[in-house]
Design a protein around this motif. Structure first.
Motif, mmCIF file in Angstrom:
data_model
loop_
_atom_site.group_PDB
_atom_site.id
_atom_site.type_symbol
_atom_site.label_atom_id
_atom_site.label_comp_id
_atom_site.label_asym_id
_atom_site.label_seq_id
_atom_site.Cartn_x
_atom_site.Cartn_y
_atom_site.Cartn_z
ATOM 1 N N ARG A 153 15.139 -2.063 -8.239
ATOM 2 C CA ARG A 153 15.785 -3.358 -7.994
ATOM 3 C C ARG A 153 15.018 -4.236 -7.004
ATOM 4 O O ARG A 153 15.536 -5.260 -6.556
ATOM 5 C CB ARG A 153 17.211 -3.134 -7.491
ATOM 6 N N SER A 154 13.802 -3.833 -6.649
ATOM 7 C CA SER A 154 13.021 -4.620 -5.700
ATOM 8 C C SER A 154 11.556 -4.608 -6.096
ATOM 9 O O SER A 154 11.006 -3.552 -6.430
ATOM 10 C CB SER A 154 13.188 -4.064 -4.280
ATOM 11 N N GLU A 155 10.920 -5.761 -6.057
ATOM 12 C CA GLU A 155 9.510 -5.863 -6.429
ATOM 13 C C GLU A 155 8.625 -5.042 -5.480
ATOM 14 O O GLU A 155 7.745 -4.301 -5.909
ATOM 15 C CB GLU A 155 9.080 -7.334 -6.406
ATOM 16 N N TYR A 156 8.868 -5.233 -4.183
ATOM 17 C CA TYR A 156 8.101 -4.534 -3.152
ATOM 18 C C TYR A 156 9.081 -3.846 -2.197
ATOM 19 O O TYR A 156 10.291 -4.019 -2.300
ATOM 20 C CB TYR A 156 7.217 -5.517 -2.374
ATOM 21 N N LEU A 157 8.564 -3.122 -1.231
ATOM 22 C CA LEU A 157 9.446 -2.384 -0.331
ATOM 23 C C LEU A 157 10.260 -3.306 0.563
ATOM 24 O O LEU A 157 11.409 -3.019 0.878
ATOM 25 C CB LEU A 157 8.635 -1.409 0.524
ATOM 26 N N GLY A 158 9.662 -4.420 0.978
ATOM 27 C CA GLY A 158 10.385 -5.340 1.843
ATOM 28 C C GLY A 158 11.166 -6.395 1.100
ATOM 29 O O GLY A 158 11.795 -7.251 1.717
ATOM 30 N N GLY A 159 11.136 -6.371 -0.228
ATOM 31 C CA GLY A 159 11.835 -7.378 -1.015
ATOM 32 C C GLY A 159 10.950 -7.949 -2.098
ATOM 33 O O GLY A 159 10.237 -7.222 -2.788
ATOM 34 N N ALA A 160 10.961 -9.270 -2.220
ATOM 35 C CA ALA A 160 10.267 -9.927 -3.331
ATOM 36 C C ALA A 160 8.768 -10.075 -3.105
ATOM 37 O O ALA A 160 8.031 -10.367 -4.049
ATOM 38 C CB ALA A 160 10.886 -11.305 -3.572
ATOM 39 N N SER A 161 8.306 -9.894 -1.875
ATOM 40 C CA SER A 161 6.892 -10.116 -1.597
ATOM 41 C C SER A 161 6.276 -8.944 -0.847
ATOM 42 O O SER A 161 6.964 -8.166 -0.179
ATOM 43 C CB SER A 161 6.692 -11.413 -0.794
ATOM 44 N N PHE A 162 4.978 -8.836 -0.953
ATOM 45 C CA PHE A 162 4.174 -7.805 -0.312
ATOM 46 C C PHE A 162 4.310 -7.901 1.205
ATOM 47 O O PHE A 162 4.334 -8.998 1.764
ATOM 48 C CB PHE A 162 2.717 -8.001 -0.736
ATOM 49 N N SER A 163 4.391 -6.745 1.877
ATOM 50 C CA SER A 163 4.561 -6.741 3.328
ATOM 51 C C SER A 163 3.861 -5.533 3.939
ATOM 52 O O SER A 163 3.295 -4.684 3.230
ATOM 53 C CB SER A 163 6.051 -6.717 3.693
ATOM 54 N N ILE A 164 3.957 -5.445 5.265
ATOM 55 C CA ILE A 164 3.346 -4.299 5.932
ATOM 56 C C ILE A 164 4.084 -2.997 5.618
ATOM 57 O O ILE A 164 3.534 -1.912 5.849
ATOM 58 C CB ILE A 164 3.214 -4.510 7.452
ATOM 59 N N ALA A 165 5.286 -3.073 5.066
ATOM 60 C CA ALA A 165 5.945 -1.843 4.599
ATOM 61 C C ALA A 165 5.161 -1.231 3.445
ATOM 62 O O ALA A 165 5.002 -0.001 3.367
ATOM 63 C CB ALA A 165 7.374 -2.140 4.174
ATOM 64 N N ASP A 166 4.669 -2.059 2.542
ATOM 65 C CA ASP A 166 3.856 -1.566 1.424
ATOM 66 C C ASP A 166 2.545 -0.971 1.937
ATOM 67 O O ASP A 166 2.061 0.028 1.408
ATOM 68 C CB ASP A 166 3.584 -2.702 0.438
ATOM 69 N N ILE A 167 1.998 -1.595 2.975
ATOM 70 C CA ILE A 167 0.770 -1.074 3.571
ATOM 71 C C ILE A 167 1.017 0.286 4.213
ATOM 72 O O ILE A 167 0.177 1.187 4.127
ATOM 73 C CB ILE A 167 0.206 -2.087 4.590
ATOM 74 N N ALA A 168 2.168 0.455 4.834
ATOM 75 C CA ALA A 168 2.477 1.730 5.487
ATOM 76 C C ALA A 168 2.616 2.869 4.487
ATOM 77 O O ALA A 168 2.196 4.000 4.744
ATOM 78 C CB ALA A 168 3.757 1.590 6.313
ATOM 79 N N VAL A 169 3.193 2.588 3.329
ATOM 80 C CA VAL A 169 3.484 3.637 2.345
ATOM 81 C C VAL A 169 2.351 3.790 1.323
ATOM 82 O O VAL A 169 2.134 4.875 0.778
ATOM 83 C CB VAL A 169 4.826 3.348 1.639
ATOM 84 N N GLY A 170 1.610 2.726 1.077
ATOM 85 C CA GLY A 170 0.613 2.715 0.010
ATOM 86 C C GLY A 170 -0.396 3.855 0.039
ATOM 87 O O GLY A 170 -0.633 4.500 -1.001
ATOM 88 N N PRO A 171 -1.029 4.164 1.188
ATOM 89 C CA PRO A 171 -2.002 5.264 1.198
ATOM 90 C C PRO A 171 -1.394 6.613 0.828
ATOM 91 O O PRO A 171 -2.068 7.460 0.230
ATOM 92 C CB PRO A 171 -2.517 5.257 2.643
ATOM 93 N N LEU A 172 -0.116 6.821 1.150
ATOM 94 C CA LEU A 172 0.538 8.078 0.798
ATOM 95 C C LEU A 172 0.871 8.120 -0.689
ATOM 96 O O LEU A 172 0.834 9.191 -1.303
ATOM 97 C CB LEU A 172 1.801 8.264 1.635
#
Length: 212
Positions: A153-172
């Motif tokens: 139900r969400s495009e990215y982890l923080g909502g509709a747009s790319f954020s540092i949450a995606d950066i935190a999880v992306g390498p894992l």
């Protein structure tokens, strides 16, 4: 606030926590000097390093007179200092979504993912225990399943747009989707991961480094 001075990142390129910081710096167009510390390079238990970062882990960010440690704190610091509001919203509710997934990465996904990674990549083949690998694999599958439910139900982890949450999880996520283990078919995680793979900074600082 410190003056705008050169940025130095202390940490080896194959650390997922260092990769987060390098990825963000690339996204916001901030050059830095990265110095190999930790792992095969050592130095992270030396007195001068411990004076900067008492935990003796990487990364450590040096920015003028500021010395910042803990990778997700570094992400928040950089996003705030360089006013990257699109990556770290100023709206309290929007910021809370970013923060909660970053905290989840540190408290839940990070330890489980690191255990799986170490039991395969950092353990010689003759010393690997399949039961231990399976235990860590199952933990990761459960956590990424939780993430998949949210990303339905969400495009990215923080909502509709790319954020540092995606950066935190992306390498894992890269590790999970690259390690030679059986994985459930998580369509929403894969859709989100494909978006990350379109970002040049993710390719450069995560995928091109590989598993080592």
């Amino acid at each position: 606030m410190t003056t705008s001075e050169a940025l130095t990142v202390l940490g080896r390129s194959n650390s997922s926590n260092v990769q987060k910081v390098m990825w963000l710096l690339d996204e916001i167009g901030q050059p830095c000097v990265r110095v190999d510390v930790g792992g095969q390079f050592g130095g992270n238990k030396a007195a001068d390093y411990l004076a900067k970062n008492p935990n003796g882990v990487v990364p450590t960010l040096i920015h003028g007179d500021a010395v910042v440690w803990e990778s997700n704190t570094i992400l928040r610091y950089l996003a705030h200092y360089f006013r990257a509001d699109s990556l770290y919203p100023t709206d309290p509710v929007g910021r809370s979504w970013v923060d909660r997934w970053m905290d989840w990465q540190l408290s839940s996904l990070g330890p489980a993912n690191r255990t799986l990674f170490q039991r395969i990549v950092r353990t010689p083949p003759e010393q690997r225990r399949q039961d231990a690998i399976e235990e860590a694999r199952a933990q990761n599958a459960e956590l990424f399943g939780l993430l998949d439910g949210y990303l339905e139900r969400s495009e990215y982890l923080g909502g509709a747009s790319f954020s540092i949450a995606d950066i935190a999880v992306g390498p894992l996520a890269y590790r999970w989707l690259t390690l030679p283990v059986e994985r459930p078919n998580l369509h929403h995680v894969k859709r989100w991961y494909d978006l990350l793979c379109k970002r040049d900074a993710f390719q450069k600082h995560v995928i091109e480094i590989g598993l080592s």
